[in-house]
Motif scaffolding. Structure first.
Motif, PDB file in Angstrom:
ATOM      1  N   ALA A 290      -5.179  42.942  31.290  1.00 47.68           N
ATOM      2  CA  ALA A 290      -5.299  42.922  30.200  1.00 47.68           C
ATOM      3  C   ALA A 290      -5.671  44.081  29.143  1.00 47.68           C
ATOM      4  O   ALA A 290      -6.105  44.440  29.404  1.00 47.68           O
ATOM      5  N   SER A 291      -4.344  43.993  28.282  1.00 43.14           N
ATOM      6  CA  SER A 291      -4.412  45.146  27.067  1.00 43.14           C
ATOM      7  C   SER A 291      -4.203  45.193  26.094  1.00 43.14           C
ATOM      8  O   SER A 291      -4.109  44.214  25.437  1.00 43.14           O
ATOM      9  N   TRP A 292      -5.061  46.145  25.465  1.00 42.46           N
ATOM     10  CA  TRP A 292      -5.231  45.845  23.951  1.00 42.46           C
ATOM     11  C   TRP A 292      -4.484  47.047  23.527  1.00 42.46           C
ATOM     12  O   TRP A 292      -5.173  47.881  23.389  1.00 42.46           O
ATOM     13  N   VAL A 293      -4.169  47.230  22.499  1.00 40.95           N
ATOM     14  CA  VAL A 293      -3.536  49.370  21.751  1.00 40.95           C
ATOM     15  C   VAL A 293      -3.251  48.785  20.446  1.00 40.95           C
ATOM     16  O   VAL A 293      -2.424  47.595  19.635  1.00 40.95           O
ATOM     17  N   GLN A 294      -4.120  49.591  19.794  1.00 41.00           N
ATOM     18  CA  GLN A 294      -4.366  49.747  18.336  1.00 41.00           C
ATOM     19  C   GLN A 294      -3.805  50.966  17.576  1.00 41.00           C
ATOM     20  O   GLN A 294      -4.130  52.035  18.030  1.00 41.00           O
ATOM     21  N   GLY A 295      -2.547  51.045  16.610  1.00 40.79           N
ATOM     22  CA  GLY A 295      -2.298  52.151  16.084  1.00 40.79           C
ATOM     23  C   GLY A 295      -3.040  51.661  14.776  1.00 40.79           C
ATOM     24  O   GLY A 295      -2.716  51.194  13.782  1.00 40.79           O
ATOM     25  N   GLU A 296      -3.290  52.781  14.070  1.00 39.22           N
ATOM     26  CA  GLU A 296      -4.360  52.953  12.905  1.00 39.22           C
ATOM     27  C   GLU A 296      -3.210  53.116  11.630  1.00 39.22           C
ATOM     28  O   GLU A 296      -2.060  53.999  12.383  1.00 39.22           O
ATOM     29  N   ALA A 297      -3.530  52.663  10.218  1.00 40.44           N
ATOM     30  CA  ALA A 297      -2.108  53.566   9.550  1.00 40.44           C
ATOM     31  C   ALA A 297      -2.581  54.483   9.557  1.00 40.44           C
ATOM     32  O   ALA A 297      -3.561  55.011   9.485  1.00 40.44           O
ATOM     33  N   SER A 298      -1.517  54.658   9.004  1.00 39.35           N
ATOM     34  CA  SER A 298      -1.734  57.029   9.033  1.00 39.35           C
ATOM     35  C   SER A 298      -2.147  57.146   7.568  1.00 39.35           C
ATOM     36  O   SER A 298      -1.833  56.627   6.833  1.00 39.35           O
ATOM     37  N   THR A 299      -2.363  58.572   7.541  1.00 37.58           N
ATOM     38  CA  THR A 299      -3.259  59.274   6.526  1.00 37.58           C
ATOM     39  C   THR A 299      -2.873  60.713   6.159  1.00 37.58           C
ATOM     40  O   THR A 299      -2.197  60.982   6.608  1.00 37.58           O
ATOM     41  N   GLY A 300      -2.800  61.450   5.266  1.00 36.82           N
ATOM     42  CA  GLY A 300      -2.628  62.660   5.175  1.00 36.82           C
ATOM     43  C   GLY A 300      -1.674  62.699   3.486  1.00 36.82           C
ATOM     44  O   GLY A 300      -1.506  61.907   2.667  1.00 36.82           O
ATOM     45  N   ASN A 301      -0.908  63.786   3.142  1.00 43.61           N
ATOM     46  CA  ASN A 301      -0.216  63.327   2.297  1.00 43.61           C
ATOM     47  C   ASN A 301       1.601  63.512   1.818  1.00 43.61           C
ATOM     48  O   ASN A 301       2.348  63.445   0.988  1.00 43.61           O
ATOM     49  N   ALA A 302       1.577  63.710   3.715  1.00 43.72           N
ATOM     50  CA  ALA A 302       3.103  62.992   3.686  1.00 43.72           C
ATOM     51  C   ALA A 302       3.550  62.222   2.805  1.00 43.72           C
ATOM     52  O   ALA A 302       2.885  61.194   2.773  1.00 43.72           O
ATOM     53  N   ASN A 303       4.953  62.661   2.242  1.00 45.22           N
ATOM     54  CA  ASN A 303       5.487  61.048   2.055  1.00 45.22           C
ATOM     55  C   ASN A 303       6.898  60.776   2.576  1.00 45.22           C
ATOM     56  O   ASN A 303       7.436  59.232   2.094  1.00 45.22           O
ATOM     57  N   GLN A 304       7.127  59.951   3.854  1.00 45.70           N
ATOM     58  CA  GLN A 304       7.393  59.734   4.410  1.00 45.70           C
ATOM     59  C   GLN A 304       7.041  59.874   6.225  1.00 45.70           C
ATOM     60  O   GLN A 304       5.986  59.867   6.260  1.00 45.70           O
ATOM     61  N   GLY A 305       6.966  58.759   6.890  1.00 40.94           N
ATOM     62  CA  GLY A 305       6.521  59.072   8.136  1.00 40.94           C
ATOM     63  C   GLY A 305       7.232  59.406   9.251  1.00 40.94           C
ATOM     64  O   GLY A 305       8.427  59.956   8.866  1.00 40.94           O
ATOM     65  N   ILE A 306       6.465  59.416  10.492  1.00 39.23           N
ATOM     66  CA  ILE A 306       7.650  60.480  11.608  1.00 39.23           C
ATOM     67  C   ILE A 306       7.616  60.309  12.915  1.00 39.23           C
ATOM     68  O   ILE A 306       6.249  58.985  13.481  1.00 39.23           O
ATOM     69  N   GLY A 307       8.839  59.877  13.514  1.00 43.45           N
ATOM     70  CA  GLY A 307       8.839  58.517  14.406  1.00 43.45           C
ATOM     71  C   GLY A 307       8.667  57.613  14.196  1.00 43.45           C
ATOM     72  O   GLY A 307       9.251  56.864  12.904  1.00 43.45           O
ATOM     73  N   SER A 308       7.670  56.978  14.899  1.00 40.45           N
ATOM     74  CA  SER A 308       7.544  55.177  14.832  1.00 40.45           C
ATOM     75  C   SER A 308       6.589  55.234  14.160  1.00 40.45           C
ATOM     76  O   SER A 308       6.040  54.210  13.004  1.00 40.45           O
ATOM     77  N   ILE A 309       5.875  56.222  13.138  1.00 39.92           N
ATOM     78  CA  ILE A 309       4.474  55.911  12.618  1.00 39.92           C
ATOM     79  C   ILE A 309       4.997  55.738  10.711  1.00 39.92           C
ATOM     80  O   ILE A 309       5.881  57.069  10.370  1.00 39.92           O
ATOM     81  N   GLY A 310       4.751  54.841  10.014  1.00 38.13           N
ATOM     82  CA  GLY A 310       4.433  55.178   8.788  1.00 38.13           C
ATOM     83  C   GLY A 310       4.468  55.416   8.206  1.00 38.13           C
ATOM     84  O   GLY A 310       2.742  56.587   8.196  1.00 38.13           O
ATOM     85  N   ALA A 311       4.610  55.933   6.630  1.00 42.87           N
ATOM     86  CA  ALA A 311       3.952  57.046   6.098  1.00 42.87           C
ATOM     87  C   ALA A 311       2.725  56.241   5.397  1.00 42.87           C
ATOM     88  O   ALA A 311       1.849  55.833   5.596  1.00 42.87           O
TER      89      ALA A 311
END
Length: 377
Positions: A290-311
């Protein structure tokens, strides 16, 4: 379906001839051959891993059923004793696409080097040290659609410096690596990818390190990786990853955490944390996973996402749950099944590992189940 090109046929014929010659020189797959002096040996190794699976995502018209290869491998490893405890070694490792028969020759961990009392030197193409923090030691679903690098590392790639620049889950060409001896359970690696992709304005390179401890039921590791001039001239992107695992009886607890930091523009940053908790429990000849993976919301001052990470500042979090069972038929053969669901935020686009869903859009939620078999040799 189009027929293969003449060039492709010639390449495959050459690869088959090389494999046949190597196999004929070895008494059996998985065994070694030595010269008369007993100073050198060649080993043929690998695994085939295939499953029948059904995948889909929210917003799709219906599920997709397919037969999928899961990173199957064919490798040749040579070792020569040079005296005084020094060895020369070489490895050629290739993908084997069991479902289609294709696979680039030498496209996986392939290199040459020396090893002795001071450690090991590697020259070639190899997975970076950061990847070894968690991919094999922590994730019970490695090399499958259920694996954690759907989120961790921001996508896997085999690519040169500056290519697929968002990825911190890499197999890197043109790599120079030193691995230390193991001293009381402690070992280290440091690797550098030389900037062969240098242009008039950029000189992209990679530096990756790993420090780990393994003794009895305990595993601890830390890795750091930095990419220079990957996103743009002057950018410096970094990753840190921690991992720990502990066994008591038939149960093993596993966890990892990472932080990715990008510089997409001058004075512009994007940061994203992610983590995984996993457990395996042995039952007779089987293992529950069993596995649980969590990707937190991104932070910073970029105005767009990078790869699969949203802005930053948008709905960019995601999580994935995976459940599975493997049943061992022998020391080399396992049949297994699994199920997973990945829930994306409205602006994240994480996809299934190994064999993603084509044309996945931000906010879609992939899911999958599969039944498969693995045979190692």
């Amino acid at each position: 379906m189009q027929s293969p090109s003449t060039q492709g046929v010639v390449q495959r014929a050459a690869c088959f001839s090389a494999c046949l010659a190597a196999l004929c020189s070895s008494p059996a797959i998985g065994q070694t051959t030595a010269n008369a002096a007993g100073a050198s040996a060649v080993t043929v190794y690998g695994f085939l891993k295939v499953n029948v699976e059904q995948v889909g995502a929210s917003g799709m018209s219906g599920p997709l059923r397919r037969l999928s290869n899961n990173q199957s491998v064919l490798g040749f490893r040579a070792v020569e004793a040079l005296g005084d405890g020094l060895q020369a070694w070489a490895q050629i490792e290739s993908n084997v696409k069991v479902d289609t028969g294709d696979g680039p020759w030498g496209g996986r961990n392939t290199g040459i080097g020396l090893r002795g009392s001071a450690g090991e030197i590697l020259l070639g193409q190899w997975e970076t040290p950061l990847r070894f923090v968690s991919v094999y030691a922590i994730d019970p679903f490695t090399a499958s659609i259920f694996a954690s690098n759907s989120i961790l590392g921001n996508g896997f790639t085999t690519a040169a410096n500056g290519v697929t620049p968002a990825s911190f889950d890499r197999r890197q060409p043109n790599l120079i690596q030193w691995s230390s001896p193991v001293l009381q359970g402690v070992s280290a690696r440091i690797a550098y990818a030389v900037p062969e992709e240098k242009t008039a304005s950029t000189s992209p390179d990679l530096l990756s390190t790993l420090l780990s401890y393994q003794a009895g039921p305990v595993y601890l590791a830390w890795g750091h990786e930095r990419h220079r001039d990957y996103l743009r001239a002057g950018s410096l992107d970094t990753a840190d990853r921690l991992a720990a695992a502990y066994s008591f009886g038939p149960t093993r607890l596993r966890a990892t955490w990472e932080q990715l930091r990008y510089q997409p523009g001058p004075s512009t940053q994007l940061k994203r944390n992610a983590w995984q908790v996993a457990v395996t429990h042995d039952i007779g000849s089987g293992q529950l996973r069993a596995s649980w993976v969590q990707g937190e919301a991104s932070t910073g001052n970029a105005n767009q996402g990078i790869g699969s990470i949203g802005a930053p500042g948008t709905d960019s979090a995601a999580h994935q749950i995976a459940l599975g069972y493997g049943h061992t038929l022998s020391a080399r053969t396992e049949v297994w099944g699994g199920w997973t669901r990945l829930s994306n935020g409205a602006n994240s686009s994480y996809n299934l590992s190994a064999n993603g869903i084509p044309n996945l859009k931000p906010g879609q939620d992939p899911y999958a189940w599969g039944l498969g078999m693995t045979h190692k040799f």
